[in-house]
Scaffold this active site. Structure first.
Site, PDB file in Angstrom:
ATOM      1  CG  HIS A 188      -2.260   0.666   0.902  1.00  0.00           C
ATOM      2  ND1 HIS A 188      -2.981   1.359   1.841  1.00  0.00           N
ATOM      3  CD2 HIS A 188      -2.973   0.780  -0.241  1.00  0.00           C
ATOM      4  CE1 HIS A 188      -4.079   1.837   1.304  1.00  0.00           C
ATOM      5  NE2 HIS A 188      -4.091   1.502   0.028  1.00  0.00           N
ATOM      6  CG  HIS A 223       0.167   0.771  10.035  1.00  0.00           C
ATOM      7  ND1 HIS A 223      -0.526   0.512   8.889  1.00  0.00           N
ATOM      8  CD2 HIS A 223       1.487   0.644   9.693  1.00  0.00           C
ATOM      9  CE1 HIS A 223       0.324   0.252   7.897  1.00  0.00           C
ATOM     10  NE2 HIS A 223       1.559   0.314   8.362  1.00  0.00           N
ATOM     11  CE  LYS A 256      -9.238   9.550  14.541  1.00  0.00           C
ATOM     12  NZ  LYS A 256      -7.863   9.908  14.751  1.00  0.00           N
ATOM     13  CG  HIS A 262      -6.836   5.044   4.252  1.00  0.00           C
ATOM     14  ND1 HIS A 262      -5.865   5.613   3.479  1.00  0.00           N
ATOM     15  CD2 HIS A 262      -6.421   3.790   4.551  1.00  0.00           C
ATOM     16  CE1 HIS A 262      -4.902   4.723   3.301  1.00  0.00           C
ATOM     17  NE2 HIS A 262      -5.210   3.619   3.950  1.00  0.00           N
ATOM     18  NE  ARG A 271      -6.525  -1.409   1.055  1.00  0.00           N
ATOM     19  CZ  ARG A 271      -5.740  -1.137   2.090  1.00  0.00           C
ATOM     20  NH1 ARG A 271      -4.588  -1.762   2.221  1.00  0.00           N
ATOM     21  NH2 ARG A 271      -6.097  -0.244   2.994  1.00  0.00           N
ATOM     22  CG  ASP A 313      -7.061  -2.772   9.284  1.00  0.00           C
ATOM     23  OD1 ASP A 313      -6.508  -3.818   8.925  1.00  0.00           O
ATOM     24  OD2 ASP A 313      -6.468  -1.685   9.374  1.00  0.00           O
ATOM     25  NE  ARG A 357      19.801  14.064  10.591  1.00  0.00           N
ATOM     26  CZ  ARG A 357      19.413  14.990  11.445  1.00  0.00           C
ATOM     27  NH1 ARG A 357      18.312  15.695  11.227  1.00  0.00           N
ATOM     28  NH2 ARG A 357      20.105  15.217  12.536  1.00  0.00           N
TER      29      ARG A 357
HETATM   30  N1  COA Z   1     -13.494   7.548  13.794  1.00  0.00           N
HETATM   31  C1  COA Z   1     -13.996   8.756  14.099  1.00  0.00           C
HETATM   32  N2  COA Z   1     -13.561   9.904  13.529  1.00  0.00           N
HETATM   33  C2  COA Z   1     -12.589   9.788  12.628  1.00  0.00           C
HETATM   34  C3  COA Z   1     -12.018   8.554  12.271  1.00  0.00           C
HETATM   35  C4  COA Z   1     -12.515   7.413  12.890  1.00  0.00           C
HETATM   36  N3  COA Z   1     -12.003   6.211  12.602  1.00  0.00           N
HETATM   37  N4  COA Z   1     -11.064   8.746  11.344  1.00  0.00           N
HETATM   38  C5  COA Z   1     -11.009  10.070  11.139  1.00  0.00           C
HETATM   39  N5  COA Z   1     -11.932  10.696  11.910  1.00  0.00           N
HETATM   40  C6  COA Z   1     -12.177  12.121  11.983  1.00  0.00           C
HETATM   41  C7  COA Z   1     -11.262  12.739  13.038  1.00  0.00           C
HETATM   42  O1  COA Z   1     -11.847  12.745  14.300  1.00  0.00           O
HETATM   43  C8  COA Z   1     -11.030  14.105  12.471  1.00  0.00           C
HETATM   44  O2  COA Z   1     -12.176  14.867  12.737  1.00  0.00           O
HETATM   45  P1  COA Z   1     -12.069  16.417  13.165  1.00  0.00           P
HETATM   46  O3  COA Z   1     -11.417  17.079  11.972  1.00  0.00           O
HETATM   47  O4  COA Z   1     -13.471  16.812  13.430  1.00  0.00           O
HETATM   48  O5  COA Z   1     -11.164  16.420  14.380  1.00  0.00           O
HETATM   49  C9  COA Z   1     -10.982  13.879  10.960  1.00  0.00           C
HETATM   50  O6  COA Z   1     -11.774  12.715  10.740  1.00  0.00           O
HETATM   51  C10 COA Z   1      -9.569  13.639  10.434  1.00  0.00           C
HETATM   52  O7  COA Z   1      -8.976  12.553  11.165  1.00  0.00           O
HETATM   53  P2  COA Z   1      -7.437  12.366  11.454  1.00  0.00           P
HETATM   54  O8  COA Z   1      -7.251  11.350  12.519  1.00  0.00           O
HETATM   55  O9  COA Z   1      -6.809  13.711  11.661  1.00  0.00           O
HETATM   56  O10 COA Z   1      -6.975  11.824  10.041  1.00  0.00           O
HETATM   57  P3  COA Z   1      -5.563  11.173   9.740  1.00  0.00           P
HETATM   58  O11 COA Z   1      -5.418  11.228   8.270  1.00  0.00           O
HETATM   59  O12 COA Z   1      -4.492  11.732  10.571  1.00  0.00           O
HETATM   60  O13 COA Z   1      -5.777   9.670  10.252  1.00  0.00           O
HETATM   61  C11 COA Z   1      -6.329   7.430  10.425  1.00  0.00           C
HETATM   62  C12 COA Z   1      -6.074   8.592   9.456  1.00  0.00           C
HETATM   63  C13 COA Z   1      -6.406   6.131   9.622  1.00  0.00           C
HETATM   64  C14 COA Z   1      -5.174   7.305  11.411  1.00  0.00           C
HETATM   65  C15 COA Z   1      -7.650   7.676  11.173  1.00  0.00           C
HETATM   66  O14 COA Z   1      -8.710   7.696  10.246  1.00  0.00           O
HETATM   67  C16 COA Z   1      -7.908   6.650  12.263  1.00  0.00           C
HETATM   68  O15 COA Z   1      -7.390   6.810  13.373  1.00  0.00           O
HETATM   69  N6  COA Z   1      -8.701   5.591  11.958  1.00  0.00           N
HETATM   70  C17 COA Z   1      -8.921   4.539  12.912  1.00  0.00           C
HETATM   71  C18 COA Z   1      -7.734   3.555  12.920  1.00  0.00           C
HETATM   72  C19 COA Z   1      -7.708   2.676  11.703  1.00  0.00           C
HETATM   73  O16 COA Z   1      -8.713   2.121  11.282  1.00  0.00           O
HETATM   74  N7  COA Z   1      -6.498   2.534  11.152  1.00  0.00           N
HETATM   75  C20 COA Z   1      -6.269   1.673   9.983  1.00  0.00           C
HETATM   76  C21 COA Z   1      -5.872   2.519   8.816  1.00  0.00           C
HETATM   77  S1  COA Z   1      -5.788   1.561   7.345  1.00  0.00           S
END
Ligand code: COA
Length: 376
Positions: A188, A223, A256, A262, A271, A313, A357
């Protein structure tokens, strides 16, 4: 370099290097491995063919595939010493820590550990592809107090894994659903664990060290660890009738929700439809309809309320549960597959390397002088 560039936190939206391994295209909801859409690979190919594709740049012809699968079968067994190490793992340690240590120990057994040319690294990938499932299955059975089952040298990659874990090969539908999950998890682009392997490789460290670092990054719940959390959530909800209210309450508490969202895809993970289809097909034979029903309600409620879609996931969590794996073993299954993507990126990084770096912006104390301990 005198010019300093400030990038967004988490490197969000930053292109840090080129790759020919895969392309995520959120605008058209697509992911290609070396040009081939993953959903088409999942329908037409075995995981072995896809693993070959990632590391050898194209799909194998029949004789290349025969050679590849023969080697994978031949390399499945692990040394007596590694078996003893696995037997000594603390039984309550997290399985990802066991996998990390098993791979690290195997790296010490390889006399060519420092060789970093592409062919030797392809050979190391072959060894890890074959041996990681054995490390996982042996650790799994040890944890359950069961005698280990040595690998078969006739079964396919996915069939053999079920055989080593459970002593039998399940139905074709279950094996296909597992094989599809392996294909979809294999690669990915510059996700956190792959980027970790590239950072480690950029120091010209060895492939095993890079893979061990990748396992460490994959373990985290943001992740790979999310597939475990998805199933914990579903068990906490218990019954589909509770699912909508559970989601509304969780969102009101700003929780969360694992398995949703994503960094790259904003309109859905390309996927998911494929994995969801195979999870649903398997559910009927596994009496898992309640998880499918719960899946639909959670997905629909999250999209309605927040416009956030499930990631891979979300379907793999209940799929692995229905296959009979214990929840804390879900993320190691991801390792069995992602070894292909990591290895492809390690080889690519070393072929055109520059040390990774970055700089940091210091926000600590201004320069000062220490006083002797007696006068502090
Ligand atoms: N549940 C609830 N709210 C979510 C969310 C979730 N799974 N994923 C994103 N959001 C919301 C956040 O609360 C945030 O809202 P806000 O702007 O009102 O504060 C917004 O969407 C952006 O989220 P953010 O965590 O900043 O995005 P990111 O790009 O940094 O994070 C992930 C991406 C994957 C880390 C995040 O979506 C997440 O933590 N998901 C759950 C874990 C997961 O399933 N991981 C597997 C990834 S393949």
């Amino acid at each position: 370099m005198s010019e300093k560039i400030k990038v967004p936190k988490g490197l969000a939206g930053v292109i840090v290097d080129e790759t020919k391994v895969s392309k995520v295209m959120p605008e058209i909801n697509s992911l290609v491995y070396r040009g081939y859409p993953v959903q088409e690979l999942a329908e037409l190919c075995s995981f072995e063919e896809v693993a070959y594709l990632l590391v050898h740049d194209d799909l194998p012809n029949q004789s290349q595939l025969n050679d590849f699968t023969a080697k994978e079968k031949k390399y499945r067994s692990i040394s007596e010493h590694l078996q003893q190490v696995i037997a000594l793992f603390p039984s309550d340690a997290h399985p990802m820590d066991k996998v990390r240590t098993g791979i690290s120990y195997f790296g010490m057994e390889d006399k060519l550990i420092w060789e970093n040319d592409p062919q030797t690294n392809r050979d190391k990938f072959m060894l890890l592809l074959a041996k990681i499932p054995t490390i996982i299955a042996y650790a799994y059975r040890h944890q359950k107090g069961q005698a280990v089952i040595p690998p078969s040298d006739t079964l396919s990659f996915s069939e053999n894994f079920f055989y080593m874990c459970f002593g039998e090969v399940p139905s074709k539908e279950v094996v296909k659903a597992f094989d599809v999950s392996m294909i979809l998890y294999a690669e990915h682009s510059f996700n956190a664990s792959t980027f970790t392997t590239r950072v480690i490789s950029s120091t010209l460290s060895d492939l095993y060290s890079a893979v061990v670092g990748g396992v460490g990054a994959l373990k985290g719940p943001l992740h790979g660890g999310a597939n475990e959390q998805v199933m914990h959530t579903m068990l906490e909800i218990g019954d589909p009738v509770n699912a909508k209210q559970w989601m509304l309450d969780a969102l009101a508490q700003k929780r969360k929700i694992m398995g949703f969202g994503h960094r790259v895809y904003t309109n859905g993970d390309s996927r998911v439809p494929t994995m969801k289809k195979y999870m649903q097909q398997m559910a009927a034979s596994k009496k898992g309809e309640k998880w499918v029903e719960m899946y639909e309600i959670l997905e629909q409620t999250m999209i309605e309320q927040k416009g956030i879609y499930p990631n891979l996931d979300f379907p793999t969590g209940p799929a692995y549960y229905m296959m009979g794996f214990e929840i804390e073993w879900f993320t190691p299954l991801f390792v069995m597959s992602r070894i292909a993507g990591w290895s492809a990126h390690i080889i690519e990084q070393i072929a055109d390397n520059r040390l990774i770096r970055p700089l940091s912006e210091y926000t600590g104390m201004a320069q000062r002088s220490p006083k002797p301990v007696a006068s502090r």
